[in-house]
Design an enzyme around this catalytic site. Structure first.
Site, short mmCIF file in Angstrom:
data_model
loop_
_atom_site.label_atom_id
_atom_site.label_comp_id
_atom_site.label_asym_id
_atom_site.label_seq_id
_atom_site.Cartn_x
_atom_site.Cartn_y
_atom_site.Cartn_z
N MET A 126 0.84 -1.20 0.00
CA MET A 126 0.00 0.00 0.00
C MET A 126 0.88 1.25 0.00
O MET A 126 0.71 2.13 -0.84
CB MET A 126 -0.89 0.02 1.24
CG MET A 126 -1.89 -1.10 1.32
SD MET A 126 -2.91 -0.87 2.80
CE MET A 126 -3.86 -2.36 2.77
N SER A 133 0.08 7.41 5.28
CA SER A 133 -1.18 7.55 6.01
C SER A 133 -2.33 7.87 5.05
O SER A 133 -3.44 7.35 5.20
CB SER A 133 -1.08 8.69 7.03
OG SER A 133 0.00 8.49 7.89
N GLN A 242 -8.61 -6.40 11.04
CA GLN A 242 -7.89 -7.64 11.36
C GLN A 242 -6.39 -7.40 11.41
O GLN A 242 -5.68 -7.91 12.28
CB GLN A 242 -8.23 -8.71 10.32
CG GLN A 242 -7.45 -9.98 10.55
CD GLN A 242 -8.19 -11.21 10.10
OE1 GLN A 242 -9.40 -11.31 10.23
NE2 GLN A 242 -7.48 -12.17 9.57
N GLU A 243 -5.89 -6.58 10.46
CA GLU A 243 -4.46 -6.26 10.45
C GLU A 243 -4.08 -5.56 11.75
O GLU A 243 -3.06 -5.86 12.37
CB GLU A 243 -4.15 -5.34 9.25
CG GLU A 243 -2.73 -4.82 9.28
CD GLU A 243 -2.36 -3.94 8.08
OE1 GLU A 243 -3.23 -3.73 7.21
OE2 GLU A 243 -1.22 -3.47 8.03
N GLY A 340 19.58 -1.61 33.83
CA GLY A 340 20.71 -0.69 33.94
C GLY A 340 21.45 -0.61 32.62
O GLY A 340 20.85 -0.77 31.55
N GLY A 365 -0.83 1.88 10.22
CA GLY A 365 -1.50 3.14 10.59
C GLY A 365 -0.87 3.67 11.86
O GLY A 365 -0.75 2.94 12.85
N THR A 366 -0.45 4.94 11.84
CA THR A 366 0.24 5.51 13.00
C THR A 366 -0.74 5.72 14.17
O THR A 366 -1.96 5.69 13.98
CB THR A 366 0.85 6.89 12.65
OG1 THR A 366 -0.23 7.78 12.33
CG2 THR A 366 1.81 6.80 11.48
#
Ligand SMILES: Cc1cc2nc3c(=O)[nH]c(=O)nc-3n(C[C@H](O)[C@H](O)[C@H](O)COP(=O)(O)OP(=O)(O)OC[C@H]3O[C@@H](n4cnc5c(N)ncnc54)[C@H](O)[C@@H]3O)c2cc1C
Length: 378
Positions: A126, A133, A242-243, A340, A365-366
């Protein structure tokens, strides 16, 4: 942990077989995959041989014919084993679902059995260099020609980009702008003009190969269009819950794993004549994390059940992705602090878990996009 009520005996048996298989085929190879920046194809094959791929795809196409809870177990056990390298979320939960839900019979019969056996690895394409976005603005173009389409453009950040044999690609058909011009296509990665670019050098999640892809007049037959022309954006919106839940599942389990190894460490490590665990601060930090994890598992199970029942709303999946990814980042950071200076040293697993966590608030997606989606439901 409160007993989890969503899983049956069958699920428990599957989980045990995954654990057993991972002890042989995954754990010994995590460091090698991290160094090479890619999970071996042999591992995918081994998963196929053990019936672990495409659990919820119908048996007629080589899948397990089971429910999504089996997919969830695979995601949980992978993260509990300390890696997010094998991108099962992409392969099982996204690519196989697009093909199964919207593919032509020919496409389903060609690709799903290969994906179930591990012979073919899936990628979802995509994001592009100019847009992530804002998916409505993708530029990759599919031009209609006799018998199909010619694909031109490029994608970036593609998980399994180098390993992939089959890709689901979002592209624009015609010159229209906006969502109605977007369609989805299934494409074999060995097609002429399908070019795999460089492997991206990432901060974390290094054993997962992430690459750029280029398409130069790649011919895609008409039957490889998923569903109807112009409905790609609608399908993406349907599949994204679902993703996003898959990411939430990985995040919750990875947070649990970080907590577990931190508890072991602080009980061993001595300072000021006592175990680090014995400082009130350590116990309070761990108590907080344990509480958050308990709440997280309960929430996650409610979401998994809702998805299986077909009732998980888009905004609920977005909230799960937002909350569990932020939880993971908080848990790994607090746990690293308890190690530490050793927490910052690569030899210690917590260092890798800390690096691996960050991307979860970005991909799929952010966090900001999740908040935007949730706010639209208010
Ligand atoms: C390791 C990795 C693996 C990935 N795997 C895949 C994959 O397999 N397939 C795939 O297609 N993509 C994949 N991605 C891409 C990922 O989904 C995108 O990076 C993500 O969606 C963000 O897009 P972007 O990077 O273009 O950021 P941009 O969209 O440019 O965003 C930049 C900033 O602006 C903010 N922003 C944007 N729009 C809004 C808004 N409306 N409101 C508020 N803030 C906003 C964002 O939250 C972000 O903080 C992957 C990314 C990474 C890093």
């Amino acid at each position: 942990m409160i007993e989890r009520a969503i899983y049956t005996e069958d699920h428990a048996m599957f989980r045990e077989s995954v654990k057993k298989m991972y002890a042989q085929e995954l754990t010994p190879y995590v460091e090698e995959w991290e160094t090479k920046g890619i999970v071996s194809r042999e591992f995918w094959r081994a998963c196929g041989n053990n019936g672990m791929l495409l659990p919820d795809i119908p048996e007629t196409y080589g899948g397990g014919g089971l429910d999504f809870k089996f997919n969830a177990i695979l995601l949980e056990e992978t993260a509990l084993a300390g890696t997010t390298g094998p991108a099962f979320g992409v392969h099982n939960d996204i690519v196989a679902h697009y093909i199964n839900n919207y593919g032509s019979e020919t496409v389903k019969q060609h690709w799903l059995p290969k994906m179930a056996s591990g012979e073919a690895i899936g990628a979802i394409c995509m994001s592009e260099p100019s847009t992530g976005s804002d998916l409505k603005n993708i530029r990759t173009k599919a031009t209609p020609v006799e018998g199909g389409f010619l694909l031109n453009g490029s994608k970036t950040f593609i998980t399994n980009g180098l390993n992939a044999d089959v890709a689901v690609i979002a592209a624009r058909v015609g010159d229209d702008s906006g969502a109605r011009a977007i369609s989805l296509f299934v494409c074999g990665c060995d097609q002429a003009g399908f070019i795999k670019g460089r492997k991206l050098d990432k901060v974390g999640n290094r054993s997962s190969d992430t690459a750029e892809l280029f398409f130069e007049d790649v011919f895609i037959p008409q039957e490889n269009m998923l569903g109807k022309q112009g409905e790609g954006f609608i399908y993406m919106m349907k599949e994204l819950p679902q993703e996003r839940l898959s990411i939430a599942i990985s995040c919750q389990a990875a947070a649990q794993h970080a907590y577990d190894i931190a508890v072991d460490y602080v009980k061993e490590r001595q300072a000021f004549g006592k175990a680090v665990f014995d400082f009130q601060n350590t116990r309070f930090v761990l108590a907080n994390l344990k509480t958050n994890l308990q709440v997280g598992w309960a929430h996650l199970d409610a979401c998994i059940q809702a998805l299986v029942d077909g009732k998980l709303a888009t905004h609920e999946a977005a909230a799960a992705k937002l909350w569990h990814s932020e939880l993971r980042c908080k848990v790994v950071d607090d746990c690293l602090q308890l190690f530490g200076g050793y927490g910052y040293i690569e030899e210690y697993e917590i260092a890798r878990l800390w690096r691996d966590a960050r991307v979860m608030r970005l991909y799929g997606g952010t966090s900001e996009i999740m908040k935007d989606l949730i706010s639209r439901s208010i």
